[in-house]
Design an enzyme around this catalytic site. Structure first.
Site, PDB file in Angstrom:
ATOM      1  N   GLU A  79       0.824  -1.217   0.000  1.00 16.53           N
ATOM      2  CA  GLU A  79       0.000   0.000   0.000  1.00 16.53           C
ATOM      3  C   GLU A  79       0.853   1.260   0.000  1.00 16.53           C
ATOM      4  O   GLU A  79       0.548   2.238  -0.675  1.00 16.53           O
ATOM      5  CB  GLU A  79      -0.953   0.016   1.213  1.00 16.53           C
ATOM      6  CG  GLU A  79      -2.029  -1.064   1.178  1.00 16.53           C
ATOM      7  CD  GLU A  79      -3.106  -0.850   0.125  1.00 16.53           C
ATOM      8  OE1 GLU A  79      -3.109   0.190  -0.556  1.00 16.53           O
ATOM      9  OE2 GLU A  79      -3.957  -1.746  -0.019  1.00 16.53           O
ATOM     10  N   ARG A  83       0.602   3.813  -3.223  1.00 14.32           N
ATOM     11  CA  ARG A  83       0.001   5.123  -2.955  1.00 14.32           C
ATOM     12  C   ARG A  83       1.043   6.213  -2.761  1.00 14.32           C
ATOM     13  O   ARG A  83       0.975   7.275  -3.384  1.00 14.32           O
ATOM     14  CB  ARG A  83      -0.913   5.055  -1.728  1.00 14.32           C
ATOM     15  CG  ARG A  83      -2.040   4.037  -1.882  1.00 14.32           C
ATOM     16  CD  ARG A  83      -3.129   4.237  -0.846  1.00 14.32           C
ATOM     17  NE  ARG A  83      -3.828   2.987  -0.560  1.00 14.32           N
ATOM     18  CZ  ARG A  83      -5.050   2.907  -0.062  1.00 14.32           C
ATOM     19  NH1 ARG A  83      -5.726   4.002   0.230  1.00 14.32           N
ATOM     20  NH2 ARG A  83      -5.612   1.735   0.181  1.00 14.32           N
ATOM     21  N   ASP A 212      -4.708  -9.886  -8.440  1.00 14.50           N
ATOM     22  CA  ASP A 212      -4.977  -8.872  -9.475  1.00 14.50           C
ATOM     23  C   ASP A 212      -3.786  -8.125 -10.085  1.00 14.50           C
ATOM     24  O   ASP A 212      -3.406  -8.357 -11.228  1.00 14.50           O
ATOM     25  CB  ASP A 212      -6.039  -7.868  -8.996  1.00 14.50           C
ATOM     26  CG  ASP A 212      -5.760  -7.265  -7.609  1.00 14.50           C
ATOM     27  OD1 ASP A 212      -4.651  -7.441  -7.082  1.00 14.50           O
ATOM     28  OD2 ASP A 212      -6.674  -6.614  -7.068  1.00 14.50           O
ATOM     29  N   GLU A 346     -12.365   0.180 -10.109  1.00 17.36           N
ATOM     30  CA  GLU A 346     -11.992  -0.785 -11.154  1.00 17.36           C
ATOM     31  C   GLU A 346     -12.948  -0.823 -12.346  1.00 17.36           C
ATOM     32  O   GLU A 346     -12.508  -0.985 -13.497  1.00 17.36           O
ATOM     33  CB  GLU A 346     -11.869  -2.194 -10.555  1.00 17.36           C
ATOM     34  CG  GLU A 346     -10.658  -2.363  -9.649  1.00 17.36           C
ATOM     35  CD  GLU A 346     -10.831  -1.724  -8.277  1.00 17.36           C
ATOM     36  OE1 GLU A 346      -9.810  -1.449  -7.619  1.00 17.36           O
ATOM     37  OE2 GLU A 346     -11.990  -1.484  -7.856  1.00 17.36           O
TER      38      GLU A 346
END
Length: 452
Positions: A79, A83, A212, A346
């Site tokens: 993360e 980010r 993913d 998404e």
């Protein structure tokens, strides 16, 4: 929408990681340890792209004076990379401001101890001060997670380029070496890999959560390398072939979906996160082997349609976290804990890619439906909130304005309605948090020396 989200954050939660828009206060997820300002760093490039330069300058000033990584706390390597590192890199490439390059490299260096494992597969969690890492306690047998260690490549290649330190690139290239040595069940990549033994954990496979962005980064590594990273390219198309064969299915009414695989058994469930795959497959269709381009574009369009159906079949016209194709149900969430919507990007991301590649107006129509639903059900006086049940006739707000709403959802909507030359795909590749990174042009080394 961006102005309302940003102004509300600035007013009620400035410096916190995220905003609670209903209770009008700051909110911090444990993903970022005690690093502050996730929304600020995540929103930088969106502000810049939307020409909100006053807001961008205020955000830049905050980064310069207050963004601090010397914290004695455990963070999610994944993360913080997508980010914070991604957001800082993008802000640097768009604005040219040195502070962003400096902070990105500083944070990158703080993440390097995560790779101190016997295999070089990084830990999921890292204490930024002590450099001690560990994995999520719930992950199969102490494993690292495919989507987490597989979603560092784009950022780390740029960190090497901007710092002159080859170590960042070496760390992520080594991850591929480990993966290429392993046997893949049916050509698929399980979600769990033990960083000590270098062996797979449970044989679970998903193109949604836990898997993913690994697949996305294989394709984008090739595109970002100016199509020189053949290894990334081959790994992507081989993986896509295995996904197509083993996970893609059609429902009885003809909706294409990507199921999850658990030790050889299919679970006929698709997550909202999996809906990015329509955009990914469209993005890769052009480079596909053996004239499969048309086939992959059709596949991408089918996934976009299925994901649109998951929105259309709810009361609020916003998609659930996961939806199923079993027991006579199609594209509907059947479990209470899958009915929520947390402002995820998404589905809109896929609309944006499909619009850019086909210019079929339905993708803008579908995007506009999402805009209207967000305005009607997620906008509150203090910002935008997720909702707990998309099938309920009136929204029950979860009181969180996710940083990715500003980084991704609103950026993809903006690009869906912009001209194609606004961040053109031949120059920019988006990281999985929608932070645009420039294609690294190949050096022209093979020109004969003029003097000779």
């Amino acid at each position: 929408m961006m102005k309302h989200a940003w102004d509300s954050y600035q007013r009620y939660a400035w410096g916190s990681n995220e905003l609670r828009p209903v209770s009008k206060q700051g909110h911090s997820s444990n993903l970022f340890g005690s690093i502050k300002g996730a929304t600020i760093v995540d929103a930088l490039d969106t502000l810049y792209i939307m020409e909100m330069f006053e807001e961008f300058d205020v955000a830049t000033d905050w980064v310069e004076k207050n963004l601090d990584f010397s914290v004695n706390a455990e963070v999610s390597v994944f993360e913080v990379n997508i980010r914070f590192v991604g957001g800082l890199l993008s802000a640097y490439y768009l604005s040219g401001k040195e502070v962003f390059r400096r902070k990105a490299v500083e944070l990158g260096e703080k993440l390097l101890p995560a790779f101190k494992t016997p295999t070089g597969i990084p830990w999921a969690l890292l204490n930024l001060k002590s450099g001690v890492g560990r994995n999520w306690p719930w992950a199969s047998g102490g494993s690292s997670i495919l989507a987490e260690y597989g979603t560092l490549h784009l950022e780390f290649m740029h960190l090497s380029k901007l710092s002159g330190n080859p170590e960042f690139a070496q760390k992520v290239m080594n991850i591929r070496k480990v993966l290429n040595r392993l046997d893949k069940p049916q050509g698929l990549y399980p979600n769990y890999l033990n960083p000590n033994s270098g062996q797979w954990g449970q044989h679970h496979v998903s193109v949604g959560g836990l898997g993913d962005s690994f697949y996305e980064y294989l394709l984008k590594a090739w595109l970002m390398s100016d199509k020189t990273d053949e290894e990334g390219k081959n790994m992507y198309y081989d993986a896509l072939q295995a996904i197509e064969t083993n996970l893609m299915r059609k429902s009885s009414s003809g909706l294409t979906y990507i199921a999850e695989w658990k030790g050889g058994l299919l679970e006929h469930k698709m997550g909202h996160l999996t809906c990015f795959a329509g955009g990914m497959i469209a993005l890769g269709a052009d480079g596909a082997p053996d004239d499969k381009t048309g086939h992959q574009m059709e596949e991408a369009a089918e996934i976009a349609r299925t994901c649109h159906e998951s929105y259309a079949r709810t009361a609020l016209k916003l998609g659930p976290e996961a939806f199923r194709f079993d027991g006579g149900v199609e594209a509907i969430a059947t479990r209470q804990n899958e009915k929520y919507f947390i402002l995820r990007p998404e589905v809109i991301e896929t609309y944006m890619y499909m619009w850019r590649f086909t210019h079929d107006p339905k993708y803008r129509d579908w995007g506009w439906e999402a805009v209207q639903a967000l305005e009607q059900h997620c906008r509150v006086e203090g910002g935008y909130s997720g909702v707990r049940d998309v099938y309920a006739s009136s929204p029950n707000h979860d009181d969180v304005q996710q940083s990715f709403y500003l980084a991704e959802t609103l950026k993809y909507l903006y690009l869906l309605f912009s001209d194609d030359d606004h961040l053109p795909f031949e120059h920019w590749v988006f990281n999985t948090e929608a932070h645009p990174l420039p294609v690294i042009r190949k050096e022209i080394k093979d020109r004969p020396n003029e003097v000779e």
